[in-house]
Design a protein around this motif. Structure first.
Motif, PDB file in Angstrom:
ATOM      1  N   PHE A 182       0.852  -1.183   0.000  1.00  0.00           N
ATOM      2  CA  PHE A 182       0.000   0.000   0.000  1.00  0.00           C
ATOM      3  C   PHE A 182       0.889   1.235   0.000  1.00  0.00           C
ATOM      4  N   ARG A 235     -10.140   0.036  -1.728  1.00  0.00           N
ATOM      5  CA  ARG A 235     -11.263  -0.752  -1.189  1.00  0.00           C
ATOM      6  C   ARG A 235     -11.699  -0.201   0.171  1.00  0.00           C
ATOM      7  N   ILE A 236     -10.706   0.147   1.010  1.00  0.00           N
ATOM      8  CA  ILE A 236     -11.024   0.625   2.363  1.00  0.00           C
ATOM      9  C   ILE A 236     -11.669   2.005   2.278  1.00  0.00           C
ATOM     10  N   ARG A 247     -13.475   3.251   0.083  1.00  0.00           N
ATOM     11  CA  ARG A 247     -14.853   3.187  -0.394  1.00  0.00           C
ATOM     12  C   ARG A 247     -15.818   2.857   0.740  1.00  0.00           C
ATOM     13  N   LYS A 248     -15.351   2.116   1.743  1.00  0.00           N
ATOM     14  CA  LYS A 248     -16.283   1.586   2.741  1.00  0.00           C
ATOM     15  C   LYS A 248     -16.197   2.249   4.115  1.00  0.00           C
ATOM     16  N   GLN A 290     -14.220   3.669  12.529  1.00  0.00           N
ATOM     17  CA  GLN A 290     -13.597   2.401  12.134  1.00  0.00           C
ATOM     18  C   GLN A 290     -12.078   2.518  12.057  1.00  0.00           C
ATOM     19  N   ASP A 349       0.967  -4.426   4.458  1.00  0.00           N
ATOM     20  CA  ASP A 349      -0.431  -4.847   4.589  1.00  0.00           C
ATOM     21  C   ASP A 349      -1.265  -3.784   5.290  1.00  0.00           C
ATOM     22  N   VAL A 350      -2.423  -3.494   4.715  1.00  0.00           N
ATOM     23  CA  VAL A 350      -3.394  -2.625   5.377  1.00  0.00           C
ATOM     24  C   VAL A 350      -4.756  -3.279   5.159  1.00  0.00           C
ATOM     25  N   VAL A 351      -5.465  -3.561   6.237  1.00  0.00           N
ATOM     26  CA  VAL A 351      -6.761  -4.234   6.093  1.00  0.00           C
ATOM     27  C   VAL A 351      -7.831  -3.488   6.883  1.00  0.00           C
ATOM     28  N   GLY A 352      -9.018  -3.414   6.285  1.00  0.00           N
ATOM     29  CA  GLY A 352     -10.118  -2.730   6.948  1.00  0.00           C
ATOM     30  C   GLY A 352     -11.225  -2.417   5.961  1.00  0.00           C
ATOM     31  N   PRO A 353     -12.142  -1.550   6.270  1.00  0.00           N
ATOM     32  CA  PRO A 353     -12.273  -0.915   7.584  1.00  0.00           C
ATOM     33  C   PRO A 353     -12.842  -1.912   8.589  1.00  0.00           C
ATOM     34  N   LEU A 354     -12.288  -1.916   9.791  1.00  0.00           N
ATOM     35  CA  LEU A 354     -12.684  -2.889  10.802  1.00  0.00           C
ATOM     36  C   LEU A 354     -13.453  -2.210  11.930  1.00  0.00           C
ATOM     37  N   GLY A 355     -14.153  -3.020  12.690  1.00  0.00           N
ATOM     38  CA  GLY A 355     -14.920  -2.510  13.824  1.00  0.00           C
ATOM     39  C   GLY A 355     -16.250  -1.923  13.394  1.00  0.00           C
ATOM     40  N   LYS A 356     -17.099  -1.710  14.397  1.00  0.00           N
ATOM     41  CA  LYS A 356     -18.402  -1.109  14.107  1.00  0.00           C
ATOM     42  C   LYS A 356     -18.216   0.393  13.941  1.00  0.00           C
ATOM     43  N   ALA A 401      -8.722 -12.666   4.474  1.00  0.00           N
ATOM     44  CA  ALA A 401      -8.741 -11.548   5.425  1.00  0.00           C
ATOM     45  C   ALA A 401      -7.353 -11.244   5.981  1.00  0.00           C
ATOM     46  N   HIS A 436      -2.963 -11.477   6.187  1.00  0.00           N
ATOM     47  CA  HIS A 436      -1.945 -11.073   5.227  1.00  0.00           C
ATOM     48  C   HIS A 436      -1.288 -12.273   4.562  1.00  0.00           C
ATOM     49  N   THR A 489      -5.062 -10.830  -0.721  1.00  0.00           N
ATOM     50  CA  THR A 489      -5.032 -10.844   0.751  1.00  0.00           C
ATOM     51  C   THR A 489      -5.593  -9.523   1.286  1.00  0.00           C
ATOM     52  N   ASN A 490      -5.717  -9.420   2.598  1.00  0.00           N
ATOM     53  CA  ASN A 490      -6.174  -8.186   3.260  1.00  0.00           C
ATOM     54  C   ASN A 490      -7.578  -7.755   2.847  1.00  0.00           C
ATOM     55  N   VAL A 491      -8.436  -8.717   2.544  1.00  0.00           N
ATOM     56  CA  VAL A 491      -9.827  -8.388   2.243  1.00  0.00           C
ATOM     57  C   VAL A 491     -10.718  -9.145   3.224  1.00  0.00           C
ATOM     58  N   VAL A 492     -11.370  -8.404   4.105  1.00  0.00           N
ATOM     59  CA  VAL A 492     -12.305  -9.025   5.042  1.00  0.00           C
ATOM     60  C   VAL A 492     -13.688  -8.915   4.408  1.00  0.00           C
ATOM     61  N   LYS A 506     -16.673  -6.684   5.471  1.00  0.00           N
ATOM     62  CA  LYS A 506     -16.201  -5.364   5.909  1.00  0.00           C
ATOM     63  C   LYS A 506     -15.599  -4.600   4.734  1.00  0.00           C
ATOM     64  N   THR A 507     -14.561  -5.161   4.137  1.00  0.00           N
ATOM     65  CA  THR A 507     -13.880  -4.494   3.023  1.00  0.00           C
ATOM     66  C   THR A 507     -14.791  -4.465   1.790  1.00  0.00           C
ATOM     67  N   GLU A 515     -21.805  -6.897  -3.098  1.00  0.00           N
ATOM     68  CA  GLU A 515     -20.951  -6.041  -3.935  1.00  0.00           C
ATOM     69  C   GLU A 515     -20.093  -6.886  -4.875  1.00  0.00           C
TER      70      GLU A 515
END
Lengths: 293, 483
Positions: free
Chosen positions: A2, A23-24, A26-27, A32, A84-91, B186, B188, B224-227, B230-231, B236
């Motif tokens: 990223f 992707r993150i 957008r959401k 979060q 690595d960057v993953v999300g958006p996480l949490g409510k 989800a 890495h 990778t890195n796709v939940v 959530k993501t 979609e």
């Protein structure tokens, strides 16, 4: 990989990153967070998203240098890459028209409170923001907070800027002045959030805080981030990160966050001496991975 | 190439085969391996493999195949080993199983192929798992992946959610039908539970990487890195990203705790966290890797539970230097769901098994660090819903067991991430996804599911069986268009 589109220090030890993560972006909703890992041997750490731009496909995070990972992250520059960057996480934060909302940001917590403050404002709330920092140069996002607040109060611990004192002093003053407060959102160090909760609990003011316990996967899989809410385990990554402050067992939160202190100190000491080599390694990974996802 | 029953290449007469001993797996000596994370089993040599393969009775109606959840043609691949055609044997396995190096290592063969082996009724069954592993490792060393042929594109796109055993299996089967397949993960790293759950000493990461590289060579795409949930949501993926079908293979995913006092103490872990730290995050290599683990060298550690996950956790703890390593299980050894080989290995390494024992409370010092578990002894009563005899606490049998770390490995529950973000996806009362046991179809058109997120905690090979069935019915759906 990223790409960091832009990185700049906004205060000593506090850096803002604009990261390409379409992707993150957008959401993402206020409240979060993302989990990121800088390089192959790195740990995964959660960081709240300050804001996102779905059109440009970028997210902003604000990071304070505390341990090895955040120090390393804050050594990265525009054009570098995060593995690595993953999300958006949490409510997402619960946003509705509550009436008068007091948004309290302590230190770097201000950057995390900002998106929710803006959303409260858009939802038609009267927003009173209270921003606190140790000293003048650590006051961040003053302009941004002012834009989304009907009233902005600032405190510094040492009195080097605005009023000397703590954010809780301002909260007490607001309450004593008879301000009708419908909701308090407080984000900052645990002692600050705990102190806010102590002030509002006695007065029955609903108070939301955002917790940042030790996390690994961020999807509810490992249970490492469990917090005691009304005596029951909940996972900050999927049930939070925001919780009603009056229901949190802060003592357990503090206790669990201390679990790896010895290892964290060792990592930090090693980092001081290995900083240059480590940065070279991170840069080499960027090149190896070619930046393409 | 495939030999027929009449023309066996096996030089050993049928009558003599039962007299041949099962060839032992070479393994690291227990005391040595208990202090490293290298693989315990070292594999068969060519000679051992051929000798073992020669034991096969070449049954006219082989029961080893019926008992395999993915239907590996055991007799045929074993005959190819006898003939010395190891790559042919690998190709034969791959017709039904895209992860042979993994199943050869972690399948509970005693419950499947080897459990079905006729020889097992009189002597030891054929070492089918060991042979599968030999063939898969041989393939990895000798096969030129550039020769893998890709199927004619079908023009259809399939999204696979989760890169664990069910997802990888479905992906492998579908890509061979010409569908464009993309796997979303989800974490890495790819592999799901194979990576975060199963330790290096049982399934080296390198093996997983190689199997996944093979799938890349087959044309499977990975992100990778796709939940998912959530993501990006399932809807979609289908409506905006143009996927014609989705397979959900996310695993059970949420750790179960016991609901006893003290589970929040420092030193109490879920097995998922303990193993994820060690396996995915390499905490055993701290400080080379940043993820820390508590320093419990010389101190007592216990795992609660009797499955493979429990043994993986406690054997990892031993390798990290635990002074004492206990398994606390509320039933007796006969009811333990772990693989026989793992129990044997664990005992050899010095793990102490305390059967019919359950903790009722975790005890701490004044700073919230675990110091002991208060336990109670059990006795077995009448069979319960699982058919196993129910453990009943024995009054007055409480005792305190000093512990620095306790790992709770009593199973998992459904992770609600996908269910809660996918309208129209039916779930059962425990929040697992409802899917047809034959077609793996869910209540939502174009969406299929399989593995632990449908059945609850099970095994790698059962999840792979579900992935296989799903691939078959996804292919049918994509070619006929009928739901």
């Amino acid at each position: 990989m990223f790409k960091i589109q832009h990185a700049e220090f906004i205060a000593p030890g506090i850096k803002r990153f604009v990261i390409e993560a379409p992707r993150i972006a957008r959401k993402q909703k206020p409240g979060q967070f993302v989990i990121l890992r800088i390089y192959e041997e790195g740990e995964r750490i959660p960081i709240t998203i300050e804001k996102s731009d779905p059109v440009c496909g970028t997210i902003n995070i604000v990071v304070q240098s505390v341990g090895k990972t955040t120090h390393l992250l804050n050594s990265l520059e525009t054009g570098d890459r995060i593995r690595d960057v993953v999300g958006p996480l949490g409510k997402p934060s619960e946003i509705e028209k509550f009436g008068t909302v007091v948004v309290m940001g302590g230190g770097v917590g201000t950057a995390m409170a900002y998106p929710t403050a803006a959303a409260f404002k858009r939802a038609g709330n009267r927003v009173i923001s209270v921003v606190g920092a140790r000293s003048k140069e650590l006051v961040i996002l003053e302009r941004e907070m002012r834009e989304v607040s009907d009233e902005l109060l600032i405190t510094t611990d040492d009195g080097s800027y605005a009023d000397k004192g703590f954010v809780t002093d301002k909260l007490r003053q607001l309450i004593d002045a008879g301000t009708q407060i419908d909701l308090v959102l407080a984000i900052g160090p645990i002692p600050m959030m705990r102190a806010v909760a102590d002030v509002t609990r006695a007065r029955n003011i609903r108070t939301i805080v955002s917790l940042n316990p030790i996390m690994i996967d961020g999807t509810g899989m490992c249970g490492g981030c469990r917090v005691l809410i009304d005596g029951k385990s909940e996972f900050a990554c999927v049930d939070g990160p925001e919780f009603d402050a009056s229901r949190i067992d802060f003592a357990v939160l503090v206790q669990r966050n201390a679990m790896y202190r010895a290892a964290e100190q060792k990592s930090m000491e090693d980092f001081q001496s290995e900083r240059v080599a480590l940065l070279a390694k991170v840069h080499a990974e960027c090149v190896l991975q070619g930046g393409g996802k | 190439m495939s030999p027929t029953a009449g023309k066996s290449l096996n030089p050993v007469p049928i009558k003599e085969r039962m007299k041949l001993p099962r060839q032992a797996m070479l393994e690291q000596p227990p005391l040595l391996r208990a202090s490293n994370f290298k693989e315990v089993n070292l594999g068969y040599s060519e000679e051992l493999a051929r000798r073992e393969a020669q034991r096969c009775l070449e049954c006219a109606k082989p029961t080893c195949i019926d008992t395999c959840p993915v239907g590996v043609k055991v007799k045929e691949f074993v005959q190819l080993i006898v003939a010395g055609d190891y790559l042919g044997a690998a190709a034969k396995i791959r017709e039904d199983n895209v992860l042979p190096a993994i199943t050869g290592r972690v399948c509970p063969q005693e419950d499947h192929c080897e459990g079905g082996c006729l020889m097992g009724k009189k002597v030891q069954p054929l070492g089918i798992g060991y042979l599968e592993r030999f063939v898969a490792d041989y393939e990895q060393r000798h096969m030129d992946k550039s020769t893998i042929r890709r199927a004619e594109p079908s023009g259809k796109k399939v999204a696979i959610v989760g890169s664990g055993p069910s997802g990888l299996t479905a992906a492998g089967d579908l890509v061979q039908k010409g569908h464009q397949v993309r796997v979303f993960e989800a974490l890495h790293e790819l592999g799901g539970v194979l990576v975060y759950g199963i330790p290096e000493f049982r399934l080296p990461k390198q093996i997983i990487r190689e199997q996944i590289d093979y799938m890349r060579a087959m044309g499977v795409e990975f992100e990778t890195n796709v939940v998912v949930g959530k993501t990006v949501t399932i809807e979609e993926l289908m409506e905006e990203e143009g996927y014609d079908a989705v397979f959900i293979g996310t695993g059970a995913g949420a750790p179960q705790f016991m609901g006893i006092p003290g589970e929040h103490l420092n030193g109490v872990y879920s097995a998922n966290e303990f193993l994820t730290r060690i396996n995915l995050m390499h905490a055993y290599e701290f400080p080379k890797f940043d993820e820390p683990m508590l320093d419990f060298r010389g101190k007592p550690v216990a795992v609660i539970g009797g499955g493979n996950t429990a043994l993986d956790a406690i054997r990892s703890a031993l390798r990290l230097g635990a002074g004492k390593a206990y398994v606390l299980y509320r039933r007796s050894e006969a009811e333990m769901p772990a693989r026989i080989e793992e129990v044997k290995h664990a005992k050899q390494e010095g793990i102490e098994f305390h059967m019919l024992t359950a903790p009722i409370e975790f005890v701490s010092d004044s700073k919230g660090w675990l110091t002991a578990a208060r336990c109670i002894r059990m006795q077995l009563g009448e069979p319960d819903a699982s058919g196993r005899r129910r453990p009943v606490p024995m009054e007055g049998s409480e005792f305190e067991l000093p512990l620095s770390v306790a790992v709770i490995a009593i199973g998992t529950s459904a992770n609600p991430l996908i269910q809660s973000t996918t309208p129209g996806l039916a779930t059962n009362k425990r929040n697992y996804i409802e899917a047809d046991s034959d077609t793996q179809r869910t209540s939502k058109k174009g969406v299929f599911a399989g593995g632990d997120i449908v059945t609850g905690s099970a095994t790698v090979i059962l999840a792979m069986g579900a992935g296989r069935r799903a691939a078959r019915s996804i292919h049918e759906y994509l070619t006929t268009g009928t739901w």
